[in-house]
Design an enzyme around this catalytic site. Structure first.
Site, short mmCIF file in Angstrom:
data_model
loop_
_atom_site.label_atom_id
_atom_site.label_comp_id
_atom_site.label_asym_id
_atom_site.label_seq_id
_atom_site.Cartn_x
_atom_site.Cartn_y
_atom_site.Cartn_z
N TYR A 66 -3.74 -0.18 9.83
CA TYR A 66 -3.51 -0.54 8.42
C TYR A 66 -2.07 -0.20 8.03
O TYR A 66 -1.38 -1.01 7.38
CB TYR A 66 -4.51 0.25 7.57
CG TYR A 66 -4.53 -0.10 6.10
CD1 TYR A 66 -5.18 -1.25 5.64
CD2 TYR A 66 -3.95 0.74 5.14
CE1 TYR A 66 -5.24 -1.55 4.29
CE2 TYR A 66 -3.99 0.45 3.79
CZ TYR A 66 -4.65 -0.70 3.36
OH TYR A 66 -4.69 -1.00 2.02
N SER A 92 0.84 -1.20 0.00
CA SER A 92 0.00 0.00 0.00
C SER A 92 0.87 1.25 0.00
O SER A 92 2.08 1.16 0.28
CB SER A 92 -0.85 -0.03 1.27
OG SER A 92 -1.46 1.22 1.53
P1 NAP Z 1 -11.80 -5.02 -1.17
O1 NAP Z 1 -12.55 -4.43 -2.33
O2 NAP Z 1 -12.26 -4.74 0.20
O3 NAP Z 1 -11.54 -6.60 -1.35
C1 NAP Z 1 -10.82 -7.33 -0.39
C2 NAP Z 1 -11.26 -8.76 -0.42
O4 NAP Z 1 -10.63 -9.51 0.63
C3 NAP Z 1 -12.76 -8.92 -0.22
O5 NAP Z 1 -13.26 -9.87 -1.12
C4 NAP Z 1 -12.84 -9.39 1.21
O6 NAP Z 1 -14.01 -10.07 1.54
C5 NAP Z 1 -11.61 -10.27 1.28
N1 NAP Z 1 -11.28 -10.60 2.66
C6 NAP Z 1 -11.23 -9.76 3.73
N2 NAP Z 1 -10.91 -10.43 4.84
C7 NAP Z 1 -10.72 -11.72 4.47
C8 NAP Z 1 -10.39 -12.90 5.17
N3 NAP Z 1 -10.18 -12.90 6.49
N4 NAP Z 1 -10.30 -14.07 4.47
C9 NAP Z 1 -10.52 -14.09 3.15
N5 NAP Z 1 -10.85 -13.01 2.43
C10 NAP Z 1 -10.96 -11.83 3.08
O7 NAP Z 1 -10.32 -4.51 -1.27
P2 NAP Z 1 -9.45 -4.05 -2.52
O8 NAP Z 1 -9.52 -2.57 -2.56
O9 NAP Z 1 -9.72 -4.86 -3.73
O10 NAP Z 1 -8.03 -4.40 -1.90
C11 NAP Z 1 -7.35 -5.62 -2.11
C12 NAP Z 1 -6.00 -5.50 -1.44
O11 NAP Z 1 -5.33 -4.34 -1.94
C13 NAP Z 1 -6.08 -5.29 0.08
O12 NAP Z 1 -4.99 -5.94 0.69
C14 NAP Z 1 -5.93 -3.77 0.22
O13 NAP Z 1 -5.43 -3.41 1.48
C15 NAP Z 1 -4.96 -3.49 -0.88
N6 NAP Z 1 -4.93 -2.12 -1.37
C16 NAP Z 1 -6.07 -1.50 -1.81
C17 NAP Z 1 -5.98 -0.21 -2.33
C18 NAP Z 1 -7.16 0.56 -2.85
O14 NAP Z 1 -7.01 1.77 -3.10
N7 NAP Z 1 -8.31 -0.04 -3.05
C19 NAP Z 1 -4.74 0.43 -2.37
C20 NAP Z 1 -3.63 -0.24 -1.89
C21 NAP Z 1 -3.73 -1.52 -1.40
P3 NAP Z 1 -15.25 -9.24 2.29
O15 NAP Z 1 -15.93 -8.52 1.21
O16 NAP Z 1 -16.07 -10.30 2.93
O17 NAP Z 1 -14.60 -8.34 3.30
C1 GCO Z 2 -7.07 5.16 3.05
C2 GCO Z 2 -7.11 4.18 1.92
C3 GCO Z 2 -5.73 3.62 1.62
C4 GCO Z 2 -5.76 2.79 0.37
C5 GCO Z 2 -4.49 2.21 -0.10
C6 GCO Z 2 -3.47 3.22 -0.44
O1 GCO Z 2 -8.01 5.17 3.84
O2 GCO Z 2 -6.13 5.96 3.09
O3 GCO Z 2 -8.05 3.19 2.08
O4 GCO Z 2 -5.12 3.09 2.70
O5 GCO Z 2 -6.73 1.81 0.41
O6 GCO Z 2 -4.00 1.17 0.72
O7 GCO Z 2 -2.42 2.63 -1.10
#
Ligand code: NAP
Ligand code: GCO
Length: 265
Positions: free
Chosen positions: A158, A145
């Site tokens: 986080y 992240s």
């Molecule tokens: P998301 O839309 O919330 O999807 C995350 C998935 O993980 C969901 O399907 C969720 O299921 C599942 N999950 C959560 N807890 C779990 C568990 N204990 N066992 C199995 N599955 C579980 O998130 P996303 O935005 O696609 O993010 C995916 C990854 O990228 C995460 O690690 C997040 O921190 C990272 N990330 C996201 C962003 C961003 O801007 N979106 C940026 C940087 C990093 P539920 O729906 O049931 O919770």
């Molecule tokens: C926040 C966001 C972030 C992003 C992501 C950034 O609240 O600042 O959710 O943490 O999801 O991980 O890279």
């Protein structure tokens, strides 16, 4: 030796990949030739995921499994190895966030985030590494992240977890690189998924969310990124083209980490 981005014949496990970033990465892996396995916590989500993959012509294997439950993870990995084959590529994608000011956050809430975002990648990696060692190759990709590098109000747990995940990545590389296992991270910027939907909500007066405007101003690309924009780097890190890249975090952030911010007009 020819450079290849093909994932033909590989088995990939992407955690939490019913939708969002995990779904985009797994779909791209399938298009590059891999067989896809994914898990989610609820049967309903797995079913939704299976239907979504099918719509793209992908026959994925879906499993109900909580990535924080070590016994359940070990059972799922054993089942995949038996039914599909040894996992060549693991993407630790499942993650949660709790946006709560630190002094208002309970220790239990802090632990829940650490459990899913840091302990689970340890548990799942540990479950797949022995077969990778036997096979003589493996790729582990941890979804890090901006918060692996930066802090901000309300995301202490986080940031602690994603900072820890960056170091777990370097440690897996250090410990298992000798077995031809590469462990790298992808550090996405701000991506349009359900996780960030609350930060992009249109306000009651019809204006954009202040955080939405803040993120665009912080991003040289001046926009949020789409999950699909992570797929090129994810294929690179899963393919033989990256065999000499290990312990690296590839930030895919539209330039956020390079930018000091907009100068006053
Ligand atoms: P998301 O839309 O919330 O999807 C995350 C998935 O993980 C969901 O399907 C969720 O299921 C599942 N999950 C959560 N807890 C779990 C568990 N204990 N066992 C199995 N599955 C579980 O998130 P996303 O935005 O696609 O993010 C995916 C990854 O990228 C995460 O690690 C997040 O921190 C990272 N990330 C996201 C962003 C961003 O801007 N979106 C940026 C940087 C990093 P539920 O729906 O049931 O919770
Ligand atoms: C926040 C966001 C972030 C992003 C992501 C950034 O609240 O600042 O959710 O943490 O999801 O991980 O890279």
């Amino acid at each position: 030796m020819a450079v290849s981005f093909s994932l033909e014949g590989k088995v990939a496990l992407v955690t939490g990949a019913s939708y969002g970033i995990g779904f985009a990465i797994a779909s791209a892996y399938a298009q590059a030739g891999a067989t896809i396995c994914f898990n989610d916590i609820k049967q309903e989500l797995v079913d939704k995921g299976l239907a979504a993959y099918k719509e793209l012509g992908i026959e994925a294997h879906g499993y109900v499994c909580d990535v924080t439950d070590e016994a359940a993870v070990n059972a799922m990995v054993a089942q995949i190895e038996k039914e599909v084959g040894v996992i060549d590529i693991l993407v630790n994608n499942a993650g949660i966030i709790k946006r709560i000011p630190m002094c208002e956050m309970t220790a239990e809430q802090f632990r829940q985030v650490i459990d899913v975002d840091l302990n689970a990648p340890f548990i799942v990696s540990k479950a797949v590494i022995p077969a990778m060692i036997k096979k003589g190759a493996g790729k582990i990709i941890n979804i890090c992240s901006m918060m692996s590098e930066l802090g901000r109000e309300t995301v202490s747990a986080y940031a602690a977890a994603k900072g820890g995940l960056k170091m777990l990545t370097k440690n897996i590389c250090s410990e298992y690189g000798q077995y031809n296992i590469q462990c790298n991270g992808i550090g996405p910027g701000y991506i349009e998924t359900p996780q960030t939907a609350p930060l992009r909500e249109i306000q009651p007066d019809g204006s954009r969310h202040p955080f939405d405007q803040f993120i665009c101003a912080k991003t040289p690309a001046n926009r949020w990124l789409k999950p699909e924009e992570l797929t090129g780097p994810a294929i690179f890190l899963a393919s033989n083209a990256s065999d000499a890249v290990n312990g690296h975090i590839l930030y895919v952030d539209g330039g956020i980490l390079a930018y000091i911010g907009k100068q006053p007009q």
